[in-house]
Structures are given as C-alpha cells and as structure tokens.
Enzyme design. Structure first.
Site, PDB file in Angstrom:
ATOM      1  CE  LYS A 196      35.666 -24.885 -54.408  1.00 52.67           C
ATOM      2  NZ  LYS A 196      35.124 -25.374 -55.556  1.00 52.67           N
ATOM      3  CD  GLU A 233      31.323 -26.101 -56.283  1.00 58.00           C
ATOM      4  OE1 GLU A 233      31.410 -27.074 -55.722  1.00 58.00           O
ATOM      5  OE2 GLU A 233      32.472 -25.420 -55.988  1.00 58.00           O
ATOM      6  CG  ASP A 240      32.990 -24.694 -61.393  1.00 54.95           C
ATOM      7  OD1 ASP A 240      33.115 -24.488 -60.153  1.00 54.95           O
ATOM      8  OD2 ASP A 240      33.196 -25.616 -61.906  1.00 54.95           O
ATOM      9  CG  ASP A 292      30.710 -31.958 -57.868  1.00 56.98           C
ATOM     10  OD1 ASP A 292      31.971 -31.948 -58.566  1.00 56.98           O
ATOM     11  OD2 ASP A 292      31.015 -30.306 -57.367  1.00 56.98           O
TER      12      ASP A 292
END
Ligand code: ADP
Ligand code: MG
Length: 512
Positions: free
Chosen positions: A74, A153, A8, A175
């Site tokens: 990211k 994810e 992850d 999330d």
C-alpha cells in the site's frame, strides 16, 4: 443478484464486510476462518509459473523466504517506479500486487456469502493523493471488481460509529495502523458526515514501532556477544516478526522475555513496556504534531471534540490511549472495533451506492431508509494550484485549498505576461507550498489564446474536482468565453490499456 461489499485494504491487514438487510454491517470471515487477512503476498513458483499465496500463510512464510514476499505494498500505490520481481522472474506493479490481495478477498467473500461479488467500495487513507486513489481503483478493476467508490478510511469508521444511533457530534478519528497514520476531524449531524480537516503520514505505523523494538532487542543481543545481526536477511526478518509479537504482548503485560537463536547461540532478552515506550517516543511525538495540526487547522478547540474514535490495531498500545485521553481531557469510549470499523463503514457505503442508483426490489426497506438519511461527503487532502509568474518569479498559486469539500469548483484570475501572447501553459500542481520546488506538477496543457491581447489581459482558470478525484480544467477570458479545457491525466497511473492487460494477467493466476 450479486452483493455489494466493503473492503478495508490495509497496509498490513485487510477486512471485508457486507451490510445485512436489517442494516447491520457484518464482517465476512476469510478462507482461513479469520476476520482479518494479512495483506501479504508470497510467491510460490511451480515449474516457472507463479502461484501466489495471500494472507496468514504468506505472512508465516515471510521470514523464511523474504525474497519471495511482498508486504506493505500500500505504501507503493501510485508509485510507478516500484516493481516486484517474482522468483519466476515475472514483474508486478503495485496495482497488480494489490489486485492479487483483492482477488483473494473477493473469493473469500464469495465463499462466505454463497454468492458472486462484483460491486465494492474500497477504503483509502484520507490523505492519499489522487494518484494513489486512482491506483487503488485500478487494483480493484484488475481484480475483476466494479469499484463503486473509494472511500476515506476515517469517514468509513465514522459511518460505522454513527449509523447505530442518531448522533450529533464532532469526532476525532485517530487511525494508527500497521504502516500508516491518519487523523481526521469530522462532524456527524442529522445523518450527514462531514470531514472538517484531515492529515496523516504515509510512512508511520505499527511497522515503525516494530523496528524500534527490533533495535532494542538487537542492541541487547550485541551486549550478549551477537555480531553482524543486520547483515543476515533471514534473521532480520525473523527479528521483525518476533518484535511485532513482543510489541503486542507489551500491550497487555508490563514486561516480557524474547527468546532467539542466532548463529548457534540462544539469547534470552528481557524487555519492559517502559523501555519500549521510551524507544518509540519520537514516533508518538510525530503523531502528536499531526494531531495538533489538524485541530488547529479546523479552528476548533479540544473541548469542542465530543469523541475520539480509535481505529487501527496500533491504537491498542496503552501509550496511544493515554496520550489521547490526556489531550481530549476525558475518557475515551470504546464503541467501535478498531480492526473492523473501516470495512463495516465501506459495506454501509457500498449498500448506499447500490440503493441510490437502483430501484431494484432487492434493496431492503431498512437499507433504502438509511440511503435517504445518510449523506457522506469528503474533502480534498492536498491543495491543487498552478504555476504562474509573480513579479518575474515563478510561484505556485493555490486554486483548490486543502480540506475543500468534494465535489468542488474553484477559480483564480491570472493575466497575460507579454503583448500578443499566443498561448498559456497551465501546469496543475499538488501541494501547499509557494515554491514550485516543493510541489508536484500532476498535469499540464497549453491553451491557445486569440493572440492579439495586450500584456496584462485577465484570464480565469477554473478547476473542477469530482467525487472520483478527477480534475478538469477550464480557461476563460474576462467575458467568460471558453478558451480551452483539459482533464488531468496522471502520469503516475496506468492507462486504460495497461489496466486491461493487467486484468488478463491476474485473471489467469491461481491464488491460494
Ligand atoms: P493497517 O490498516 O495499516 O493494515 P491495522 O489497523 O490492521 O493496520 O493494524 C495493524 C497494526 O496493528 C500492526 O502493526 C500490528 O502489529 C498492530 N497491532 C495489532 N494488535 C496490536 C496490539 N494488541 N498491540 C499493539 N499493536 C497491535
Ligand atoms: Mg487500516
């Protein structure tokens, strides 16, 4: 044989997991003995040579030397214009910075397993577009990894949730991480994991809540006489760090004091959870809008949703849980670990990929059994279309709608504009809007036509979209004769030789 692991690769924290032979995903502790590794790179420079630190040590140094630190990389994945210039004057791409993090994670996993690691599944937000996915895959390759697949994810979290029991449920995966927000509606049925709808915001996460809290703290300091707070880079970095800690504190306590020294004066700033929630209302409203959109797009109603899976550290904030319980109208069951579930799901997928492609005796009976039972499918997060003239005006026509199952193949019909048209330009667009101004052209090619057709002759344009997110285009005439094909080569990504050059550079780096 080396082990396949799941990674992850988070905006703020990363985690690594492996599936045990008994079919249980386990989190691998890193070199610091922790389950989570901050996705932070701090560039130490020795004799003009970079020796980057990754993880908690890098995070702890962030406030003292902000110019030598990269955080939230990211958010830059798939952005070819972003570069980091290290203190030794070396320039790094977002893929390379991510590769440095991945290399550290790989080495940590190898320590924990006592075995080499090559094969990995890396997770990405469901709404990541193709350029960002490809950039993530490249980062893995640059780190010396074999990327079996990039996995969404929320799908990973649902896998971790659904693997333990036979479940037939519709779940909403919510999330809220450090830098991103992602909401996905999924169906789990007889071992099949189907995404129904997904949406998110790449620029919304715990970081924004930290900033909102920083502003309250700074305002209160100003009331106590502090000046020019935001012109001091070091203090701003420290303030952000303090704000994050204070925010975490406010998850469990109703009020707290923040202690700060600035320009020789000590400040004691009282903050309540109510003030924090008030200051972040607009952020919560944004998450709510996206949440409503996803449920609406799916054509389902709230009472058809069986369960909410909360993932991402920011879902620990009481207001998030309150809001969701209000929406779904029932208590949330906390059955997965919000920090670990995504890595665990990636580990499951990694083991399944290996089991599905090898007859090797190394795969345990249990894992082989899971591989036979579980089917994971994803959907496209962005619409793909093409630009065509409609009544003389250039319009974007969607060919593959958003939320289409992957892999897929869709066709649309167009017609030639003039007599004896010699060729046709196929521009592949990404985005939902009809107006070409609001979509991105991700690739194009000119296809030759026979040249003797009257205006209005029909052409069929077909897009093929595969699990690796490559888009392949075919153009046929009305008798289904192939006129031409091309694959979309995304300009936002590194080409093969650039990936190789980067791999050599990163290989030579010592990473601590
Ligand atoms: P990502 O996947 O984006 O890297 P994570 O899921 O690891 O993010 O979540 C990190 C975020 O969660 C950070 O912004 C962090 O401040 C926040 N967070 C972690 N624990 C808590 C907590 N107890 N209360 C509020 N926020 C928290
Ligand atoms: Mg995350």
């Amino acid at each position: 044989m080396s082990k396949a692991i799941g990674i992850d690769l988070g905006t703020t924290y990363s985690a690594v997991s492996v599936l045990s032979e008994t079919g249980q995903p386990q989190i691998l502790l890193n070199q610091d003995g922790e389950n989570l590794t901050p996705s932070v790179v701090f560039f130490q420079d020795f004799d003009g040579k970079d020796e980057p630190l990754v993880g908690i040590q890098a995070k702890n140094l962030a406030a003292s030397s902000p110019e030598a630190v990269v955080q939230y990389v990211k958010r830059q994945m798939g952005n070819p214009n972003w570069k980091f210039d290290s203190p030794s004057d070396t320039v790094y791409t977002a893929e390379e910075i991510s590769a440095i993090i991945l290399k550290r994670l790989k080495e940590g996993a190898e320590n924990a397993l006592g075995d080499k690691v090559e094969d990995v599944v890396i997770t990405v937000p469901a709404y990541f577009d193709d350029a960002r996915r490809t950039a993530t895959k490249h980062a893995g390759e640059i780190a010396g990894l074999n990327v079996l697949r990039v996995l969404n994810e929320p799908t990973a979290a649902a896998l971790a949730y659904g693997i333990s029991a036979e479940k037939n449920e519709t779940v909403l995966v919510y999330d809220l991480g450090g830098g991103t927000f992602d909401v996905t509606l999924m169906k789990i049925k007889d071992g099949e994991f189907d995404v129904i709808a997904t949406d998110g915001d790449r620029n919304l996460g715990g970081f924004d809540f930290d900033n909102a809290l920083s502003m309250i703290i700074a305002e209160k300091m100003e009331e106590q006489g502090a000046e020019d707070i935001y012109t001091d880079e070091h203090f701003t970095a420290l303030l952000r760090e303090k704000s994050e800690n204070t925010k975490r504190g406010l998850t469990t306590v109703e009020k707290t004091n923040v202690f700060l020294d600035y320009k020789g004066k000590s400040y004691k700033i009282p903050i309540t959870r109510v003030e924090f929630e008030e200051a972040t209302k607009s952020l919560m409203n944004r998450t709510e809008e996206l949440l409503d959109d996803v449920v609406e797009e799916s054509g389902m109603s709230w009472d058809e949703i069986d369960q909410v899976l909360l993932i991402g550290g920011s879902t620990r904030m009481p207001m998030v849980q309150r809001k969701l319980e209000e929406k779904i109208g029932k208590k949330i069951v906390y059955s997965i670990n919000p920090d670990e579930a995504v890595a665990q799901g990636a580990a499951i997928q990694a083991a399944l990929e290996i089991a599905n492609k090898s007859e090797s005796a190394d795969v345990s009976e249990t894992v082989r059994g899971l591989a036979e039972k579980l089917v994971v499918s994803d959907v496209t997060s962005q619409a793909l279309g093409t630009l065509a003239l409609s009544n003389g005006v250039k319009r974007n026509t969607i060919i593959i709608p958003k939320n289409s199952k992957v892999p897929n193949k869709y066709s649309e019909y167009f017609s030639t504009v003039v007599d004896n048209q010699q060729n046709v330009l196929v521009e592949v667009t990404q985005g939902d809007d009809e107006d070409p101004q609001f979509v991105t052209v991700i690739g194009e090619s000119t296809i030759k036509l026979p040249g003797d057709w009257p205006a209005g002759t029909v052409l069929k344009v077909t897009y093929h979209y595969d699990v690796d997110q490559t888009v392949f285009v075919e153009v046929h005439d009305s008798d289904n004769h192939l006129l031409g094909t091309f694959e979309v080569e995304r300009q936002a990504n590194l080409d093969k030789s650039a990936v190789e050059v980067a791999s050599r550079r990163i290989k030579d780096l010592t990473i601590d």
